[in-house]
Design a protein around this motif. Structure first.
Motif, mmCIF file in Angstrom:
data_model
loop_
_atom_site.group_PDB
_atom_site.id
_atom_site.type_symbol
_atom_site.label_atom_id
_atom_site.label_comp_id
_atom_site.label_asym_id
_atom_site.label_seq_id
_atom_site.Cartn_x
_atom_site.Cartn_y
_atom_site.Cartn_z
ATOM 1 N N GLY A 52 31.133 34.262 49.487
ATOM 2 C CA GLY A 52 32.453 33.996 50.049
ATOM 3 C C GLY A 52 33.653 34.197 49.152
ATOM 4 O O GLY A 52 34.786 34.051 49.605
ATOM 5 N N ALA A 53 33.463 34.502 47.893
ATOM 6 C CA ALA A 53 34.606 34.739 47.004
ATOM 7 C C ALA A 53 35.283 36.054 47.384
ATOM 8 O O ALA A 53 34.625 36.988 47.854
ATOM 9 C CB ALA A 53 34.161 34.793 45.546
ATOM 10 N N GLU A 54 36.570 36.120 47.192
ATOM 11 C CA GLU A 54 37.329 37.338 47.442
ATOM 12 C C GLU A 54 37.225 38.254 46.224
ATOM 13 O O GLU A 54 37.323 37.780 45.087
ATOM 14 C CB GLU A 54 38.790 37.011 47.726
ATOM 15 N N THR A 55 37.060 39.535 46.465
ATOM 16 C CA THR A 55 36.967 40.508 45.380
ATOM 17 C C THR A 55 38.186 40.426 44.471
ATOM 18 O O THR A 55 38.064 40.493 43.245
ATOM 19 C CB THR A 55 36.823 41.932 45.950
ATOM 20 N N GLU A 56 39.368 40.243 45.066
ATOM 21 C CA GLU A 56 40.603 40.158 44.286
ATOM 22 C C GLU A 56 40.578 38.956 43.339
ATOM 23 O O GLU A 56 41.077 39.035 42.216
ATOM 24 C CB GLU A 56 41.827 40.073 45.207
ATOM 25 N N ASP A 57 40.003 37.855 43.792
ATOM 26 C CA ASP A 57 39.912 36.653 42.947
ATOM 27 C C ASP A 57 38.946 36.878 41.787
ATOM 28 O O ASP A 57 39.198 36.428 40.667
ATOM 29 C CB ASP A 57 39.472 35.440 43.771
ATOM 30 N N ILE A 58 37.861 37.575 42.050
ATOM 31 C CA ILE A 58 36.892 37.874 40.995
ATOM 32 C C ILE A 58 37.526 38.808 39.966
ATOM 33 O O ILE A 58 37.391 38.611 38.752
ATOM 34 C CB ILE A 58 35.599 38.482 41.581
ATOM 35 N N ASP A 59 38.260 39.815 40.443
ATOM 36 C CA ASP A 59 38.930 40.726 39.518
ATOM 37 C C ASP A 59 39.989 39.996 38.700
ATOM 38 O O ASP A 59 40.150 40.262 37.503
ATOM 39 C CB ASP A 59 39.557 41.899 40.276
ATOM 40 N N ALA A 60 40.683 39.050 39.314
ATOM 41 C CA ALA A 60 41.673 38.248 38.588
ATOM 42 C C ALA A 60 40.983 37.398 37.518
ATOM 43 O O ALA A 60 41.527 37.206 36.424
ATOM 44 C CB ALA A 60 42.454 37.365 39.557
ATOM 45 N N GLU A 61 39.785 36.917 37.813
ATOM 46 C CA GLU A 61 39.026 36.136 36.838
ATOM 47 C C GLU A 61 38.617 37.012 35.660
ATOM 48 O O GLU A 61 38.731 36.602 34.496
ATOM 49 C CB GLU A 61 37.787 35.520 37.502
ATOM 50 N N ARG A 62 38.161 38.220 35.930
ATOM 51 C CA ARG A 62 37.821 39.153 34.848
ATOM 52 C C ARG A 62 39.051 39.405 33.964
ATOM 53 O O ARG A 62 38.962 39.406 32.742
ATOM 54 C CB ARG A 62 37.323 40.482 35.416
ATOM 55 N N LYS A 63 40.170 39.641 34.605
ATOM 56 C CA LYS A 63 41.411 39.923 33.878
ATOM 57 C C LYS A 63 41.810 38.729 33.007
ATOM 58 O O LYS A 63 42.185 38.889 31.848
ATOM 59 C CB LYS A 63 42.518 40.251 34.876
ATOM 60 N N ARG A 64 41.695 37.521 33.561
ATOM 61 C CA ARG A 64 42.041 36.308 32.814
ATOM 62 C C ARG A 64 41.148 36.153 31.585
ATOM 63 O O ARG A 64 41.621 35.845 30.486
ATOM 64 C CB ARG A 64 41.907 35.072 33.713
ATOM 65 N N ILE A 65 39.859 36.396 31.765
ATOM 66 C CA ILE A 65 38.906 36.242 30.664
ATOM 67 C C ILE A 65 39.226 37.233 29.548
ATOM 68 O O ILE A 65 39.278 36.866 28.368
ATOM 69 C CB ILE A 65 37.457 36.426 31.157
ATOM 70 N N ILE A 66 39.433 38.479 29.914
ATOM 71 C CA ILE A 66 39.700 39.496 28.892
ATOM 72 C C ILE A 66 41.027 39.218 28.192
ATOM 73 O O ILE A 66 41.121 39.307 26.966
ATOM 74 C CB ILE A 66 39.649 40.907 29.506
ATOM 75 N N LYS A 67 42.018 38.836 28.953
ATOM 76 C CA LYS A 67 43.329 38.533 28.367
ATOM 77 C C LYS A 67 43.235 37.374 27.370
ATOM 78 O O LYS A 67 43.906 37.375 26.342
ATOM 79 C CB LYS A 67 44.323 38.198 29.477
#
Length: 103
Positions: A52-67
């Protein structure tokens, strides 16, 4: 690193107690990325999307982690990984390569 182990134990228990919720899978993905285990993280993020997670939310999580990765080499490594995976989807990761290249 011990906090990541504790977080992983909590996430696994959450999956056990609420297997239909995307949140513990997202947490496992984030933990894996924090441990620089990107393929494993992708597995967990995909599980989160299936729950049920949104792809956009997962991508935002990846971005947050890398940042937020303090180790510049690891940040660069993660950016390269994502760009190889999908250069259009993760085009924002190029910014993290430029920072290293400019130094």
């Amino acid at each position: 690193m011990s906090n990541l182990v504790d977080a992983e134990n909590c996430a696994r228990k959450a999956i056990e107690y609420q297997p239909d919720s995307h949140q513990p899978y997202t947490l496992m993905g984030a933990i894996s990325y924090d441990k620089y285990e990107y393929e494993e993280g992708d597995y967990w993020f995909e599980q989160a999307i299936q729950h049920g997670a949104e792809t956009e939310d997962i991508d935002a999580e990846r971005k947050r982690i890398i940042k937020s990765t303090k180790d510049e080499h690891k940040r660069h490594e993660a950016a390269e990984y994502l760009l190889k995976k999908d250069s259009k989807r993760y085009a924002w990761a190029k910014d993290h390569l430029k920072k290293k290249d400019n130094k």
